[in-house]
Design a protein around this motif. Structure first.
Motif, PDB file in Angstrom:
ATOM      1  N   ASP A  61      10.816  15.808  13.171  1.00  0.00           N
ATOM      2  CA  ASP A  61      11.511  15.550  11.914  1.00  0.00           C
ATOM      3  C   ASP A  61      12.910  16.151  12.023  1.00  0.00           C
ATOM      4  O   ASP A  61      13.055  17.339  12.303  1.00  0.00           O
ATOM      5  CB  ASP A  61      10.756  16.184  10.741  1.00  0.00           C
ATOM      6  N   PHE A  74      12.542  14.927   7.603  1.00  0.00           N
ATOM      7  CA  PHE A  74      11.800  13.704   7.834  1.00  0.00           C
ATOM      8  C   PHE A  74      12.183  13.127   9.188  1.00  0.00           C
ATOM      9  O   PHE A  74      13.272  13.362   9.690  1.00  0.00           O
ATOM     10  CB  PHE A  74      12.125  12.653   6.763  1.00  0.00           C
ATOM     11  N   SER A  75      11.303  12.289   9.731  1.00  0.00           N
ATOM     12  CA  SER A  75      11.633  11.537  10.937  1.00  0.00           C
ATOM     13  C   SER A  75      12.137  10.161  10.513  1.00  0.00           C
ATOM     14  O   SER A  75      11.990   9.753   9.351  1.00  0.00           O
ATOM     15  CB  SER A  75      10.394  11.394  11.830  1.00  0.00           C
ATOM     16  N   ASP A  78       9.287   8.153   9.186  1.00  0.00           N
ATOM     17  CA  ASP A  78       8.929   8.518   7.816  1.00  0.00           C
ATOM     18  C   ASP A  78       9.832   7.808   6.810  1.00  0.00           C
ATOM     19  O   ASP A  78       9.362   7.303   5.785  1.00  0.00           O
ATOM     20  CB  ASP A  78       9.041  10.027   7.592  1.00  0.00           C
TER      21      ASP A  78
END
Length: 103
Positions: A61, A74-75, A78
């Protein structure tokens, strides 16, 4: 800053992805262009997370979101899944509104 999450289970992610695609295939006649796009983006984001978890042992992330005293990361996968879910809700609202106004 980036965070490697090694605890994300790949099995439930694959199951959720298969259930989503299966449900979409059952309802494909009712899908709009936006809902098809959302499905494609959701599958892409899910596969990106699954592939990264399988090949590197976790998901990195790296996109920070500052929420006052805390920061959440977040990635890219995501974000893709989140955007796809928002688009799916918009497509559902549009379809229901169109059905309510059709004779």
């Amino acid at each position: 800053p980036h965070v490697m999450h090694t605890g994300k289970a790949v099995g439930p992610s694959v199951l959720y992805l298969l259930m989503t695609v299966g449900w979409a295939l059952v309802r494909r006649r009712r899908m709009t262009g936006l809902s098809r796009w959302a499905l494609a983006v959701m599958v892409g984001g899910g596969l990106a997370n699954i592939a990264e978890a399988l090949f590197t042992g976790g998901v990195t992330d790296f996109l920070p979101l500052n929420l006052g005293a805390t920061t959440v990361t977040f990635s890219a996968g995501d974000i893709a899944v989140f955007v796809a879910n928002v688009a799916s809700v918009i497509a559902l609202i549009q379809r229901r509104a169109a059905a309510a106004y059709s004779p």
